[in-house]
Design a protein around this motif. Structure first.
Motif, PDB file in Angstrom:
ATOM      1  N   GLU A 298       0.666  -1.219  -0.024  1.00 24.39           N
ATOM      2  CA  GLU A 298      -0.189   0.079  -0.072  1.00 24.39           C
ATOM      3  C   GLU A 298       0.901   1.375   0.046  1.00 24.39           C
ATOM      4  O   GLU A 298       0.559   2.268  -0.699  1.00 24.39           O
ATOM      5  N   GLU A 299       1.933   1.084   0.636  1.00 28.61           N
ATOM      6  CA  GLU A 299       2.859   2.485   0.885  1.00 28.61           C
ATOM      7  C   GLU A 299       3.521   2.716  -0.356  1.00 28.61           C
ATOM      8  O   GLU A 299       3.624   3.734  -1.213  1.00 28.61           O
ATOM      9  N   ASP A 300       4.071   1.608  -0.949  1.00 33.20           N
ATOM     10  CA  ASP A 300       4.902   1.654  -2.350  1.00 33.20           C
ATOM     11  C   ASP A 300       3.741   2.031  -3.675  1.00 33.20           C
ATOM     12  O   ASP A 300       4.114   3.067  -4.375  1.00 33.20           O
ATOM     13  N   SER A 301       2.554   1.576  -3.557  1.00 33.30           N
ATOM     14  CA  SER A 301       1.561   2.062  -4.451  1.00 33.30           C
ATOM     15  C   SER A 301       1.451   3.390  -4.435  1.00 33.30           C
ATOM     16  O   SER A 301       1.293   4.383  -5.402  1.00 33.30           O
ATOM     17  N   ALA A 302       1.224   4.182  -2.953  1.00 26.83           N
ATOM     18  CA  ALA A 302       0.953   5.614  -2.899  1.00 26.83           C
ATOM     19  C   ALA A 302       2.398   6.431  -3.190  1.00 26.83           C
ATOM     20  O   ALA A 302       1.970   7.266  -3.995  1.00 26.83           O
ATOM     21  N   ARG A 303       3.298   5.962  -2.960  1.00 22.17           N
ATOM     22  CA  ARG A 303       4.466   6.566  -3.298  1.00 22.17           C
ATOM     23  C   ARG A 303       4.687   6.605  -4.958  1.00 22.17           C
ATOM     24  O   ARG A 303       5.177   7.678  -5.515  1.00 22.17           O
ATOM     25  N   ILE A 304       4.585   5.374  -5.785  1.00 15.12           N
ATOM     26  CA  ILE A 304       4.655   5.527  -7.089  1.00 15.12           C
ATOM     27  C   ILE A 304       3.546   6.465  -7.668  1.00 15.12           C
ATOM     28  O   ILE A 304       3.874   7.333  -8.723  1.00 15.12           O
ATOM     29  N   ALA A 305       2.307   6.510  -7.242  1.00 14.72           N
ATOM     30  CA  ALA A 305       1.282   7.255  -7.630  1.00 14.72           C
ATOM     31  C   ALA A 305       1.645   8.749  -7.378  1.00 14.72           C
ATOM     32  O   ALA A 305       1.474   9.905  -8.072  1.00 14.72           O
ATOM     33  N   ALA A 306       2.125   9.261  -6.084  1.00 16.60           N
ATOM     34  CA  ALA A 306       2.531  10.543  -5.860  1.00 16.60           C
ATOM     35  C   ALA A 306       3.724  11.054  -6.840  1.00 16.60           C
ATOM     36  O   ALA A 306       3.942  12.061  -7.224  1.00 16.60           O
ATOM     37  N   ALA A 307       4.670  10.249  -7.165  1.00 18.36           N
ATOM     38  CA  ALA A 307       5.911  10.432  -7.916  1.00 18.36           C
ATOM     39  C   ALA A 307       5.326  10.552  -9.605  1.00 18.36           C
ATOM     40  O   ALA A 307       5.728  11.645 -10.068  1.00 18.36           O
ATOM     41  N   GLU A 308       4.702   9.723 -10.042  1.00 19.19           N
ATOM     42  CA  GLU A 308       3.977  10.025 -11.369  1.00 19.19           C
ATOM     43  C   GLU A 308       3.341  11.423 -11.378  1.00 19.19           C
ATOM     44  O   GLU A 308       3.144  12.263 -12.408  1.00 19.19           O
ATOM     45  N   ALA A 309       2.440  11.718 -10.228  1.00 20.05           N
ATOM     46  CA  ALA A 309       1.765  12.992 -10.338  1.00 20.05           C
ATOM     47  C   ALA A 309       2.995  14.113 -10.349  1.00 20.05           C
ATOM     48  O   ALA A 309       2.685  15.177 -11.085  1.00 20.05           O
ATOM     49  N   ALA A 310       4.050  13.971  -9.584  1.00 15.49           N
ATOM     50  CA  ALA A 310       4.732  15.146  -9.539  1.00 15.49           C
ATOM     51  C   ALA A 310       5.674  14.935 -10.747  1.00 15.49           C
ATOM     52  O   ALA A 310       5.856  16.325 -11.260  1.00 15.49           O
ATOM     53  N   ILE A 311       5.821  14.312 -11.387  1.00 18.93           N
ATOM     54  CA  ILE A 311       6.554  14.142 -12.868  1.00 18.93           C
ATOM     55  C   ILE A 311       5.662  14.983 -13.818  1.00 18.93           C
ATOM     56  O   ILE A 311       6.126  15.969 -14.563  1.00 18.93           O
ATOM     57  N   GLN A 312       4.313  14.451 -13.868  1.00 17.44           N
ATOM     58  CA  GLN A 312       3.477  15.291 -14.765  1.00 17.44           C
ATOM     59  C   GLN A 312       3.370  16.854 -14.437  1.00 17.44           C
ATOM     60  O   GLN A 312       3.487  17.625 -15.353  1.00 17.44           O
ATOM     61  N   ALA A 313       3.379  17.195 -13.228  1.00 16.18           N
ATOM     62  CA  ALA A 313       3.270  18.541 -12.709  1.00 16.18           C
ATOM     63  C   ALA A 313       4.732  19.269 -13.176  1.00 16.18           C
ATOM     64  O   ALA A 313       4.281  20.504 -13.716  1.00 16.18           O
ATOM     65  N   ILE A 314       5.803  18.745 -12.979  1.00 19.68           N
ATOM     66  CA  ILE A 314       6.763  19.329 -13.215  1.00 19.68           C
ATOM     67  C   ILE A 314       6.931  19.641 -14.808  1.00 19.68           C
ATOM     68  O   ILE A 314       7.647  20.514 -15.520  1.00 19.68           O
ATOM     69  N   GLU A 315       6.405  18.686 -15.511  1.00 21.83           N
ATOM     70  CA  GLU A 315       6.628  18.784 -16.934  1.00 21.83           C
ATOM     71  C   GLU A 315       5.582  19.804 -17.335  1.00 21.83           C
ATOM     72  O   GLU A 315       5.807  20.445 -18.538  1.00 21.83           O
ATOM     73  N   ARG A 316       4.385  19.891 -17.016  1.00 21.62           N
ATOM     74  CA  ARG A 316       3.520  21.155 -17.321  1.00 21.62           C
ATOM     75  C   ARG A 316       4.274  22.525 -16.947  1.00 21.62           C
ATOM     76  O   ARG A 316       4.096  23.371 -17.624  1.00 21.62           O
ATOM     77  N   HIS A 317       4.908  22.550 -15.653  1.00 24.44           N
ATOM     78  CA  HIS A 317       5.388  23.582 -15.370  1.00 24.44           C
ATOM     79  C   HIS A 317       6.615  24.052 -16.173  1.00 24.44           C
ATOM     80  O   HIS A 317       6.651  25.225 -16.708  1.00 24.44           O
ATOM     81  N   GLN A 318       7.259  23.126 -16.970  1.00 24.81           N
ATOM     82  CA  GLN A 318       8.392  23.357 -17.954  1.00 24.81           C
ATOM     83  C   GLN A 318       7.728  23.929 -18.900  1.00 24.81           C
ATOM     84  O   GLN A 318       8.442  25.018 -19.590  1.00 24.81           O
ATOM     85  N   HIS A 319       6.941  23.579 -19.433  1.00 22.31           N
ATOM     86  CA  HIS A 319       6.057  24.084 -20.714  1.00 22.31           C
ATOM     87  C   HIS A 319       5.545  25.396 -20.543  1.00 22.31           C
ATOM     88  O   HIS A 319       5.809  26.409 -21.246  1.00 22.31           O
TER      89      HIS A 319
END
Length: 543
Positions: free
Chosen positions: A432-453
């Motif tokens: 459960e912890e690993d799944s939450a960390r992965i979901a949070a990390a994927e959301a962080a990557i998408q947010a960084i990409e949007r901010h880059q653009h």
């Protein structure tokens, strides 16, 4: 000035008690050390703390119960909700009724209503005292969660029963039907007010923060005012201020999920509340010790109320009450655990009785502490007609004796019972912890990409944004790869080693910073800033 001096002595005793309990070669619960230091204060000074029952109740109970409701793990509580309810409500009612009649039978000079009041205040348990006792012999997590949930609910149920018992003692009448209807209003309205106050304050805070920003000091102060505001509003409409504080605390944890404060605010607020919890619990036990000399001085007058002459009868009564509480709790815990096993058993499966040591440990863990003392000290000084409240000193003495004896007995018995005791294995939450960390990390990557653009469109210099953003995203990709890969154990071992190396590095940084400060090569402002950064880094590595 005298009041200020007494308060400072009490606070100093609380501070010293923590150090003394750690220095002692044997495991002695901190509450016992605090009671001893309070007794020394009571014997060494002619000043006495005169406690106003209503003021004592208002100052100590709302923040403590609010914090218990705020911090209790909700999922673990729901997992064993039936066991918790059986202990917190069923056992409390059985204790109030059974021990009330027993105490009145044993001490006929104590009116039945006062006996019920005494039974009500000795019914709540204290998990903080249990944690102090079992500091060197860890309590299984599931047992501790059950004890925490029981304590949260039986604090409220026991104090509500105390309220009805005091009302019966003041008026001289009691109606079961009227009490039941009154209980529904007192409990329901109290919980509703606590929930409503917390939600309203949270919404106002969120609106103010969104428009004008967040002030850390104000946010912390608001969290301190919520339990007192809930308590006062509930008492104003003749509902339970205690349940209002509990309801406010439970709601606070849910309100915080949707309206997050700044990280600095949360960290400082947690530190403030930790200090308040330690201080209030400590002062309560120190006050018990401070009051004991005066209580013992009047032991002959107190025991005279029972129709005896020897003060040893008070010890006999205390031991008898402890024995009665232990028997009731053991029988109830045994029945509750068997009912839990029966409910969860598969049809046709063989029944397995719980280990007797588990039943005994859960029974001995029912230590009385701060809430019991706070409750008994709220007994009124006089009746409605102006006469002294009957057997008040006797009730306070017996409650104090129950607290001290239960702490001593549990401090001896619990480590023996808990040593080597195995609880049913808990399901691992690592997935459960690993799944939450992965979901949070994927959301962080998408947010960084949007901010880059967005930055590239507005300011140009796309290469710079891609380079810097890529560095941050690589950290998150490494996290995802480590959690999704086949070498998870090696990754976690690497994290542990990284934490170990990080702590070594932080220690070296602190020593260097201290040398620079001593040599006047760094200003105090910069030293404070770097120290705070090192504190955060150390907390991260230790986490």
């Amino acid at each position: 000035m005298e009041t200020v001096s007494i308060v400072l002595f009490l606070l100093l005793a609380v501070v010293v008690s923590g150090a003394v309990s750690r220095m002692l070669p044997v495991s002695i619960p901190t509450p016992l050390v605090q009671i001893l230091l309070g007794g020394i204060i009571g014997l060494s000074t002619s000043h006495r703390v005169e406690l106003d029952p209503e003021l004592f109740l208002f100052l100590f109970l709302p923040p403590l119960l609010f914090l218990d409701g705020w911090r209790i793990p909700k999922d673990e509580l729901l997992k064993d909700v039936w066991t918790v309810v059986e202990l917190a409500l069923g056992l409390v009612l059985l204790t109030v009724v059974g021990m009330g009649f027993f105490i009145h039978w044993m001490i006929p000079a104590m009116p039945l209503a006062v006996a019920f009041a005494l039974a009500a205040v000795v019914s709540p348990t204290d998990p903080i005292a249990v944690s102090a006792i079992a500091a060197r012999v860890p309590i299984p997590k599931r047992m501790m969660h059950i004890l925490e949930g029981e304590s949260l609910l039986n604090d409220a149920s026991g104090l509500v029963c105390l309220r009805f018992a005091i009302a019966a003692a003041l008026t001289g009448t009691f109606s079961a039907g009227a009490a039941a209807l009154n209980f529904l209003w007192v409990a329901g309205a109290g919980l509703a007010i606590g929930i409503a106050v917390t939600l309203a304050v949270s919404r106002v805070k969120a609106w103010v923060t969104k428009r004008w920003g967040e002030d850390t000091g104000s946010q912390i102060l608001v969290s301190l005012l919520i339990p007192f505001g809930s308590y006062m509003l509930a008492e104003h409409v003749h509902a339970s201020g205690i349940l209002a504080a509990v309801g406010a605390g439970v709601t606070m944890s849910f309100a915080e999920i949707s309206r997050q404060a700044m990280a600095a605010t949360r960290m400082r607020r947690n530190s403030v509340w930790d200090t308040i919890q330690f201080t209030l619990n400590g002062i309560i036990f120190v006050l018990l010790g401070e009051q004991l000399p005066a209580i013992l001085e009047g032991a002959h007058q107190t025991v005279a109320l029972t129709g005896h002459s020897s003060p040893w009868w008070l010890a006999i009564y205390t031991i008898a009450i402890i024995a009665g509480l232990a028997i009731l709790r053991f029988a109830w815990v045994w029945a509750s655990l068997h009912l839990t096993i029966l409910r969860k058993a598969q049809p046709g499966a063989a029944m397995h009785s719980p280990d007797w040591r588990l039943v005994a440990a859960t029974s001995f863990a029912g230590v009385r502490g701060a809430i019991t003392l706070a409750g008994v000290l709220t007994l009124p000084l006089v009746l409605n007609d102006g006469t002294d409240f009957p057997a008040r000193d006797l009730a306070i003495f017996l409650a104090a004796g129950v607290i001290v004896v239960s702490l001593v007995v549990a401090s001896v018995a619990l480590p023996i019972l808990l040593k080597g005791l195995t609880m049913p294995p808990e399901p691992s939450k690592q997935a459960e912890e690993d799944s939450a960390r992965i979901a949070a990390a994927e959301a962080a990557i998408q947010a960084i990409e949007r901010h880059q653009h967005a930055l590239a469109e507005h300011h140009g210099e796309a290469d710079l944004y891609v380079t810097v953003g890529g560095r941050v995203m690589d950290l998150y990709r490494d996290r995802i790869e480590g959690l999704n890969g086949h070498q998870v154990d090696e990754v976690r071992a690497g994290k542990r080693l990284a934490g170990e190396f990080g702590l070594v590095a932080v220690k070296a940084e602190r020593e260097t910073l201290a040398r620079l400060v001593r040599d006047r090569q760094v200003s105090s402002e910069i030293a404070h800033k770097l120290t705070r950064e090192l504190d955060l880094a150390e907390a991260r590595y230790r986490g």
